[in-house]
Design a protein around this motif. Structure first.
Motif, mmCIF file in Angstrom:
data_model
loop_
_atom_site.group_PDB
_atom_site.id
_atom_site.type_symbol
_atom_site.label_atom_id
_atom_site.label_comp_id
_atom_site.label_asym_id
_atom_site.label_seq_id
_atom_site.Cartn_x
_atom_site.Cartn_y
_atom_site.Cartn_z
ATOM 1 N N PHE A 35 -98.460 82.879 -32.520
ATOM 2 C CA PHE A 35 -99.327 83.272 -31.885
ATOM 3 C C PHE A 35 -99.816 84.815 -31.878
ATOM 4 O O PHE A 35 -99.687 85.641 -30.957
ATOM 5 C CB PHE A 35 -99.412 82.851 -30.431
ATOM 6 N N ALA A 39 -104.311 84.648 -34.461
ATOM 7 C CA ALA A 39 -104.557 83.526 -34.041
ATOM 8 C C ALA A 39 -105.168 83.548 -32.745
ATOM 9 O O ALA A 39 -106.106 82.672 -31.879
ATOM 10 C CB ALA A 39 -103.195 82.925 -33.670
ATOM 11 N N GLN A 42 -108.764 83.805 -32.837
ATOM 12 C CA GLN A 42 -109.540 82.594 -32.855
ATOM 13 C C GLN A 42 -109.513 81.569 -31.637
ATOM 14 O O GLN A 42 -110.541 80.759 -31.830
ATOM 15 C CB GLN A 42 -108.874 82.052 -34.196
ATOM 16 N N HIS A 43 -108.683 81.723 -30.945
ATOM 17 C CA HIS A 43 -108.324 80.662 -29.829
ATOM 18 C C HIS A 43 -108.382 81.211 -28.498
ATOM 19 O O HIS A 43 -108.380 80.434 -27.637
ATOM 20 C CB HIS A 43 -106.902 79.981 -30.118
ATOM 21 N N GLY A 73 -105.869 78.398 -24.646
ATOM 22 C CA GLY A 73 -105.963 78.801 -25.891
ATOM 23 C C GLY A 73 -104.531 78.778 -26.773
ATOM 24 O O GLY A 73 -104.539 77.928 -27.914
ATOM 25 N N GLU A 76 -103.946 74.897 -27.608
ATOM 26 C CA GLU A 76 -104.834 74.221 -28.422
ATOM 27 C C GLU A 76 -104.522 74.560 -30.032
ATOM 28 O O GLU A 76 -104.184 73.698 -30.862
ATOM 29 C CB GLU A 76 -106.276 74.537 -28.156
ATOM 30 N N TRP A 77 -103.783 75.741 -29.883
ATOM 31 C CA TRP A 77 -103.488 76.228 -31.336
ATOM 32 C C TRP A 77 -102.171 75.539 -31.696
ATOM 33 O O TRP A 77 -102.086 75.072 -32.588
ATOM 34 C CB TRP A 77 -103.206 77.964 -31.110
#
Length: 729
Positions: A35, A39, A42-43, A73, A76-77
């Motif tokens: 992460f 990442a 994006q999240h 976030g 979900e990632w």
């Protein structure tokens, strides 16, 4: 029982290399399961992203509401990558990592409404049992509460189907129960101290980051062969075993062609490392047979420490897929090199400058000399504490064993840099004339880049060596968590830089010296004060031991002796002043490390006794019975003449009986010494008793067992031999 050994040999000999498929370009897959910044962009929402970056870059706190957005976030990632569980991944004082997996999956109280859930509170903090981990008396059994707390400076990662969140581990009352917390404090201290000194040369510097590049040495042994050795399984090393006729004397393994099975293991491991964002760069055969090394690109120290701890776990898991056992022990085999974990350390500014690398101008070289000489001064002031930071039962076997640095801490800088320091020492004190300034900057400081281009040979016997643009702490053991030595090193350098700044400012404010003149004057005094720690020669020689004693350097060859420096008043004052550890935290670690030493020697003694009683002696008896049957047969056939014909058998029979008797005798003496050690009044006395009174029996017992190995019929011997462990590919 002998069949187990031969079944293991058969299994090992018939192994086929495990096929490994490439997962794409390293640059494309690197950090895919981390992460990381990409990442997060994006999240996370822009606000959540800024909160994490601010925590990472400036140490600002994240409020609970923002933590909920970050957790959402992150969840979900992770779920998008097939993750089902999460864990707070931490480094308790066990020497390994710890994790408790919880599922994202939850239901309501009646079992309905299943959902994947992960809140900010679960991200930020969890509560493992603090009394169940080593705590040195900080927590009682009935006082179990401790907390793991998210460390946003080290990104979360996915391993398997689990989201791993790097955390610190502290007690209910706030004391550090892990390796990470003191390290983070030490890194903050050196950042602040080094930044202030760096501003002498560049006002734009706002942050200094300690960097670390570790080199991980290890042995790979076939899993079946390792399983056939109780000592390897339970202690990580061979307690018995006669050295192989061929070892490393032909020097044909080092940098040689990597065996196919091993190469496939390395490829598989590198794929996992790339996904986890561990920037592995180098792989090669090491000096001893079946010994190898892996090294990464330099990283920020906290991340590098996490990556090394993670790597050691990943190495074992990948090894299982390839039917290998990884041995990290510093000395798993007698007669061949052991394994270290060289820690390459430097300091980098946010302006892109390595403070331990010279530049193209006298000013940048003066900056280099400032950090270079201050590091030397720090080590000179705290060499005993630095030695204590790498003390362990396993590293005691390696230090000074003609393959690793000695227990005496010294610094190697090379002949030409030594000459530079000598020239600086000769500079007059006080205000410099224009001619002296010109001569100093052009003929001494200005020539440093040329000096380093033509640097002298490295000294592999030096525990702490300057290698061009970094210091290499070579004495760190292969099983060690890098955090311990890095906490100490960064703390002592931070302390030294704080003192240096005060001295320079005093000369400027009270004596009216120019800044550069003040720096030169302070450095000149440091050069005079640190000559005792600089050594260019053979660290293994008896002459160096005698010379080091005359210089006042410590020479603690055992862990109980070395660890005492950790709780000296000097060390307690240091850690308290720099806000790295309070007295309770330091003393707890001292107790934990003594307990660890005692337990490891105790376990080795018990395993040794078990092997001798259940393997060596019964095998010797079987061989004696064969000899007796042979002698009886000769007597039946040849009558009185049998004595001459059976002379060799009789001699072997007597020798085996002598070795068996000695084994029994030494085992009983070792057991008595253990009982006496366990009855000591203090943990310090017990540790010293195990070191001085129990451990010496190991070598005596081994001597007789190894003699029997050479005498007993190979078909009867139950323990896999060195030639099989080290040369079965």
């Amino acid at each position: 029982m002998a069949t187990f050994r031969f079944e293991a040999l058969k299994a090992a000999s018939n192994r086929k290399p495990v096929s490994v498929s490439e997962t794409g370009k390293k640059s494309e897959i690197f950090g895919s399961n981390v992460f990381n910044d990409k990442a997060m962009r994006q999240h996370l929402t822009p606000e959540a992203y800024k909160a994490v970056r601010s925590a990472m870059d400036h140490g600002t706190k994240i409020d609970r509401k923002m933590a909920d957005y970050i957790a959402l976030g992150m969840k979900e990632w992770a779920i998008g990558k097939g993750v089902t569980h999460y864990t707070h991944w931490f480094q308790p004082l066990t020497g390994t990592t710890a994790e408790k997996h919880d599922a994202f999956f939850e239901t309501s109280f009646d079992g309905s409404d299943p959902v994947e859930k992960f809140s900010g509170s679960l991200l930020v903090q969890q509560e493992p049992d603090a009394s169940s981990f080593p705590n040195g008396g900080i927590r009682n059994t009935f006082e179990a509460r401790g907390y793991t707390a998210w460390d946003p400076t080290s990104p979360a990662f996915i391993f398997g189907t689990t989201l791993c969140i790097p955390t610190v581990f502290v007690s209910y009352t706030g004391e550090a129960l892990d390796n990470k917390t003191p390290l983070l404090r030490a890194l903050l201290a050196i950042d602040e101290a080094a930044t202030e000194v760096a501003k002498f040369f560049d006002k734009n510097v706002k942050k200094v980051t300690p960097t670390l590049g570790w080199e991980q040495e290890y042995f790979l042994i076939d899993a079946a062969l390792a399983a056939s050795r109780p000592d390897i399984l339970q202690t990580g090393r061979t307690l018995l075993g006669h050295v192989s006729a061929k070892g490393q004397q032909l020097e044909d393994h080092y940098f040689g062609s990597i065996p196919t099975r091993v190469l496939n293991y390395m490829r598989d491991l590198e794929n996992e490392c790339m996904l986890l964002g561990i920037p592995v760069k180098t792989r090669h055969n090491e000096v001893a047979p079946n010994q190898f090394e892996l090294a990464p690109i330099f990283e920020e120290t906290n991340l590098a420490v996490d990556h090394n701890s993670l790597l050691m776990d990943v190495m074992q898991k990948v090894a299982e897929r390839h039917d290998f056992k990884v041995l990290f022990h510093e000395k798993p085999f007698k007669g061949v090199n052991g394994s270290g974990k060289h820690n390459n350390w430097s300091l980098a500014t946010d302006t892109g400058v390595n403070l331990l690398a010279p530049g193209k101008t006298p000013n940048s070289n003066l900056q280099f000399l400032t950090f270079f000489i201050n590091t030397i001064k720090a080590v000179a002031n705290y060499e005993e504490l630095l030695r204590a930071s790498i003390a362990s039962a396993s590293n005691d076997h390696r230090l000074g064993a003609n393959e690793a640095p000695p227990a005496i801490i010294s610094i190697f800088i090379g002949q030409q840099l030594t000459k530079v320091l000598e020239e600086l020492e000769g500079v007059s004190t006080g205000k410099l004339s224009p001619e002296e300034k010109t001569d100093l900057k052009l003929n001494v400081v200005g020539k440093i880049p040329d000096v380093l281009l033509d640097n002298t040979d490295r000294n592999r016997t030096s525990p702490f060596a300057f290698t061009g643009n970094k210091f290499e702490f070579r004495a760190v053991g292969s099983t060690a968590n890098c955090a311990t030595s890095m906490t100490t090193l960064n703390t002592i350098v931070a302390k030294q830089l704080i003192d240096f700044k005060k001295e320079v400012e005093t000369l400027v404010e009270k004596d009216g010296l120019k800044k550069d003149e003040a720096i030169f004057n302070v450095l000149r005094e440091y050069i005079k004060q640190t000559k005792n720690i600089l050594f260019e020669g053979d660290g293994y020689s008896k002459e160096w031991e005698e010379e080091a004693a005359r210089r006042g350097l410590s020479n603690h060859k055992t862990t109980p002796a070395a660890l005492k420096a950790k709780v000296s008043q000097k060390a307690l004052d240091l850690f308290a002043e720099i806000n790295v550890m309070n007295n309770t935290e330091v003393e707890a670690r001292y107790e934990i490390e003594l307990e660890d030493y005692i337990k490891k020697v105790q376990i080795e003694g018990r395993v040794l006794g078990d092997i001798v009683r259940n393997h060596i002696i019964p095998t010797a008896f079987k061989y004696q019975n064969l000899l007796i049957e042979n002698i009886k047969g000769l007597k039946d056939i040849f009558g009185k003449d049998y004595e001459e014909l059976a002379a060799e058998q009789m001699m072997i029979l007597k020798k085996t009986s002598m070795h068996v008797n000695e084994l029994n005798s030494k085992l009983h003496l070792m057991m008595d010494a253990r009982k006496e050690a366990n009855a000591m009044n203090s943990i310090e006395e017990t540790a010293h008793a195990y070191c001085d009174n129990v451990k010496p029996y190991f070598d005596e017992i081994r001597y007789h067992a190894d003699k029997l190995e050479l005498m007993v019929d190979n078909e009867l011997w139950t323990l896999t031999k060195y030639r099989e462990l080290l040369f079965t590919r």
